[in-house]
Design an enzyme around this catalytic site. Structure first.
Site, mmCIF file in Angstrom:
data_model
loop_
_atom_site.group_PDB
_atom_site.id
_atom_site.type_symbol
_atom_site.label_atom_id
_atom_site.label_comp_id
_atom_site.label_asym_id
_atom_site.label_seq_id
_atom_site.Cartn_x
_atom_site.Cartn_y
_atom_site.Cartn_z
ATOM 1 N N LYS A 167 6.526 3.962 -6.577
ATOM 2 C CA LYS A 167 7.270 5.186 -6.919
ATOM 3 C C LYS A 167 8.747 4.873 -7.199
ATOM 4 C CE LYS A 167 3.468 7.311 -6.730
ATOM 5 N NZ LYS A 167 2.710 7.970 -5.692
HETATM 6 C C1 LIG Z 1 1.317 8.517 -5.292
HETATM 7 C C2 LIG Z 1 0.877 9.935 -5.360
HETATM 8 C C3 LIG Z 1 0.514 10.664 -4.220
HETATM 9 C C4 LIG Z 1 0.351 10.029 -2.875
HETATM 10 O O1 LIG Z 1 1.489 9.389 -2.399
HETATM 11 P P1 LIG Z 1 1.372 8.512 -1.067
HETATM 12 O O2 LIG Z 1 2.795 8.381 -0.609
HETATM 13 O O3 LIG Z 1 0.775 7.205 -1.484
HETATM 14 O O4 LIG Z 1 0.526 9.225 -0.104
HETATM 15 C C5 LIG Z 1 0.239 12.002 -4.339
HETATM 16 N N1 LIG Z 1 0.266 12.610 -5.544
HETATM 17 C C6 LIG Z 1 0.586 11.955 -6.668
HETATM 18 C C7 LIG Z 1 0.611 12.693 -7.965
HETATM 19 C C8 LIG Z 1 0.869 10.586 -6.623
HETATM 20 O O5 LIG Z 1 1.134 9.921 -7.747
#
Ligand SMILES: *Cc1c(COP(=O)(O)O)cnc(C)c1O
Length: 384
Positions: A181
């Site tokens: 992210k």
């Molecule tokens: C990455 C992601 C998540 C989950 O994030 P985590 O921190 O890995 O739990 C949820 N929704 C979307 C759209 C994502 O891309």
């Protein structure tokens, strides 16, 4: 030369802060997490921020905090990571899928009202790839039907909608700090909200349903007494992770600016490669967080399908991502919600032609040029 899909941008500041944290004697949730929450809340102009172990944990806490009950419905998008739907189901409610816009892959807000029933409680939009959904339209629908808006902003840290930061718009907003992210804490997430009652419920549910903050009692003379009024989870972010997050957050604008620059370079390159169509932009004023660079493969122009195309690029050393397989194509949701392929034509079509390219600060121009060359060669080799 292999090019990864993503690589975290960790600097010496993050490393030094983690070392200081380790030496401090306090490694779980404590002063660094409190500082990270305070600075994060200020950055997205939200009154409250709660640090959690992941966006998945954050979505789960939010669904529980809203008090969803069996039979309740939550409107969301099929074009998302399974966590968005899974946490709705785990809170006892039913996800109701609405189709996406063909150009942005954001929830098609014109279709939302049609999906509202007397059991609808909330709308969960995903700011796909980092581009904010039409919050004006969603807020109007939510107001008209008494619904809450919970934004899955896993892609959208640093994004803005009509001049206001994502994180200050809906009833609650959930961010992810997974290593791919826009900023990372290894694993982690943040919930922001302006609703003090919701914030208090989620804070309780984040730590067993136990009222007191362990670290505030630490070192004091008071007795370690506690009580539980509602069963909670264990979703608190540690200070070791917040140590990383504090410095990542300070670099956010620079990191996102580099994502924007790389995005522009891809856009320029793909103007002469119509077999790979990038997503379009929304028409209202916004700032894009450029989390992903997603292309739509024009499979009609090729002799191979999307999966074979991805396999060829991977074989040539290019790390690609897949965001996402539409949720209604996944076994559990197909069984639970039925065959929604004709009800969700845009997401169904998108799901078989999309993939994501390497996009991260630290990707060199030479590496990016190689990504473009490999994709262009793959198109040439398999053109109809
Ligand atoms: C990455 C992601 C998540 C989950 O994030 P985590 O921190 O890995 O739990 C949820 N929704 C979307 C759209 C994502 O891309």
């Amino acid at each position: 030369m292999k090019i990864p899909f993503s690589r975290p941008a960790i600097g010496e500041e993050e490393i030094a802060e983690v070392v200081d944290c380790l030496r401090s004697g306090w490694v779980t949730t404590g002063p660094r997490t409190a500082q990270f929450e305070k600075e994060f809340a200020a950055a997205v102009q939200a009154p409250h921020a709660l640090a959690v172990t992941s966006a998945t944990a954050g979505l789960h806490l939010t669904m529980l905090g809203l008090g969803l009950e069996p039979g309740d419905e939550v409107i969301t998008t099929p074009m998302t990571w399974p966590a968005t739907l899974n946490t709705i189901v785990l809170a006892g409610a039913t996800p109701v899928l609405v189709d996406i816009e063909p150009e942005t892959f954001n929830l098609d807000t014109r279709l939302v009202e049609r999906a509202v029933t007397p059991r609808t409680r909330a709308i969960v939009p995903v700011h796909f790839a980092g581009q904010p959904c039409d919050m004006g339209a969603l807020t109007a629908s939510a107001r008209a039907h008494g619904l809450r808006i919970v934004e899955d902003a896993a892609h959208a840290l640093g994004a803005e909608h009509r001049g206001r930061p994502v994180g200050s718009l809906g009833d609650a907003t959930v961010f992810s700090f997974h290593p791919i992210k826009n900023i990372t804490t290894g694993e982690g997430g943040m919930i922001t909200t302006a609703d003090v009652a919701l914030a208090e419920r989620m804070q309780l549910l984040r730590f067993h349903g136990v009222e007191r903050d362990a670290w505030k009692a630490y070192g004091r003379t008071q007795l370690p007494l506690y009580d539980v009024s509602t069963p909670g989870l264990k979703y608190n972010l540690t200070d070791l992770q917040s140590a990383i997050g504090i410095h990542q957050l300070r670099k956010l604008s620079a990191l996102n600016a580099e994502r924007a620059r790389l995005t522009q370079r891809y856009d320029d390159a793909f103007r002469s490669l119509p077999a790979l169509r990038p997503l379009g932009r929304v028409s209202y004023p916004h700032r894009h967080a450029h989390h992903l660079y997603v292309v739509r493969l024009q499979v009609e122009q090729l002799r191979i399908d999307r999966n074979a195309f991805m396999a060829a690029a991977l074989e040539a050393g290019i790390g690609l991502g897949l965001h996402f397989t539409a949720a209604h194509e996944l076994t559990y949701y197909r069984n639970r919600l039925g065959d929604l392929r004709s009800a969700l034509p845009v997401a169904t079509d998108a799901s078989r032609r999309l993939f994501s390219l390497p996009l991260f600060p630290g990707l060199s121009d030479a590496e990016q040029d190689r990504v473009v060359d490999v994709l262009a060669d793959t198109v040439r080799a398999h053109r109809r």
